[in-house]
Design an enzyme around this catalytic site. Structure first.
Site: not given
Ligand code: RFL
Ligand code: PHB
Length: 398
Positions: A76, A205, A297, A301, A393
């Site tokens: 991704h 998100y 979560p 990570k 990220y």
């Protein structure tokens, strides 16, 4: 298989940390025995993380277990932030000079590592009961356990405590030798796995007035969705229909319309917690992964931090056994914690930005919500802010 009563490294726990550590050590001829309290099926039934950083993928490659991951994992290059009824893409690849993440379930990572260990014929004791750690403050540590009703002793040079948050390893350390930092969040995540095509090619998100939502996936035909929920609300209150309606409400109109629903294969509520134990080494006992730290979560990570601990620990043990240098073992705790605290900070920040908090909290109530909208608005307009987010990220370097 006959289980030896002596090994070089006794590993407690056959989750991703313990299995990956054993695979990296095996490549250098370092002996390990793994003691796991559950059965292999139970370990594989836990649905957890789904996003691997590039450094985690490289570590799995080095361990020789990345073949299926390369075939089936989904690279991704970005994800969407959704708020105010619209989606905004964070272009990870562009913002980080070419980095990406790979969507491949923790269950599959564990399955690959288990198969690898089995193919090497290395000893793992599943359903090991009453595991207890002894003498790790001296030169001759030992682990006692009961298997099929029989008591055993495993003598070793070092113990790796890879037994998760509720494990016995951290609990064996005298309280005066350890400092524990903890923040428990006032909500949980309700997760659903369903055999339906994901709503979008990339993760979404979402920050919504009714709470956070996340659209993730395990493959082109298997979706993983989450909604922020109350920890007081029992799972029975969440029928599939109630879940799908709530998820749809928290998405932008296009995603809500595109969402394909189906029966849930798995449904569970997970609490959210930030936790760090310091130090991570006590004489000849080394903690790794969830045994030493937990992150909420939101930043994906947890599994990746477990992998970076294992990188530092395997490197240190290889230096010690193969090159006769002990510095890596001395620096293990400090090296891990430097990275752990940065990932904890990012996970806490991303959690605070995306969830609805009760009025009583600093970031709660209508004012907290407006602050979040302002920060999200700033984020999607500022290249600098997006770069900070993307860099964290995709994962900080080891
Ligand atoms: P694990 O996976 O918990 O494995 C520890 C193993 O040790 C065994 N064990 C014992 N063995 C012998 N004796 C004892 N006394 C023992 N006590 C425990 C356990 O049975 C188990 O097999 O820890 P590890 O290897 O450090 O791996 C860490 C990851 O599992 C964890 O960081 C992530 O899964 C966290 N996490 C998530 N991370 C993400 O990046 N994205 C996610 O979406 C995500 N979802 C989650 C999660 C963790 C969850 N937990 C722990 C409640 C969802 C959940 C529900
Ligand atoms: C998941 O697919 O389970 C997942 C993905 C991203 C996250 C958390 C969980 O941030």
């Amino acid at each position: 298989m006959k289980i030896p009563d002596r090994t070089q490294v006794a590993i407690i726990g056959a989750g991703p940390s313990g299995l990956l550590l054993s695979a990296l050590l095996a490549r250098e001829g370092i002996e390990t025995v793994i003691l796991e309290q559950r059965s292999p099926d139970y370990v594989l039934s836990r649905i957890r993380a789904g996003v691997l950083e590039q450094t985690t993928v490289q570590l799995l490659e080095r361990a020789g277990v990345a073949e299926r991951l390369h075939r089936e994992g989904l690279p991704h290059d970005g994800f969407d932030l959704c708020f105010g009824g619209a989606r905004h893409r964070i272009d990870l690849k562009r913002l980080t000079g070419g980095k990406h993440v790979v969507v491949y379930g923790q269950t599959e990572v564990t399955r690959d590592l288990m198969a690898h260990r089995q193919s090497l014929g290395l000893p793992t004791v599943y359903e090991a009961e009453e595991v207890s750690l002894h003498g790790f403050d001296g030169a001759q540590p030992m682990v006692r356990y009961v298997h099929q009703g029989q008591a055993h002793e495993l003598h070793c040079d070092y113990i790796a405590g890879c037994d998760g948050f509720h494990g016995v390893s951290r609990a064996s350390v005298p309280p005066r030798a350890i400092t524990q930092h903890e923040r428990v969040y006032p909500f949980g995540w309700l997760g659903v796995l369903s055999r339906t095509p994901p709503v979008a090619h990339e993760l979404i998100y979402s920050n919504h007035e009714r709470g956070f939502a996340l659209c993730s996936m395990r493959s082109h035909t298997l979706s993983r969705y989450y909604v922020q929920c109350s920890l007081q609300d029992p799972l029975e209150n969440w029928s599939d229909d109630v879940f799908w309606d709530e998820l749809r409400t928290r998405l932008d109109p296009a995603a809500a319309q595109a969402l394909i629903t189906g029966p849930s294969i798995e449904k569970s509520i997970a609490p959210l917690r930030s936790f760090v134990a310091e130090p991570m080494r006590f004489g000849r006992l080394f903690l790794a992964g969830d045994a030493a730290h937990i992150v909420p979560p939101t930043g994906a990570k947890g599994l990746n931090l477990a992998a970076s601990d294992v990188h530092y620990l395997s490197t240190a043990l290889i230096e010690h056994y193969v090159e006769d240098r002990g510095a890596g073992l001395e620096h293990y705790s400090a090296r891990c914690l430097a990275r752990v605290w940065k990932a904890s900070r990012f996970s806490w920040w991303f959690t605070s930005l995306m969830h609805r908090f009760p009025q009583t909290e600093l970031s709660g109530g209508p004012m907290g919500y407006r602050m979040q909208q302002a920060e999200l608005d700033y984020l999607v307009q500022s290249e600098a802010a997006q770069t900070v987010m993307a860099e964290n990220y995709v994962g900080l370097p080891f």
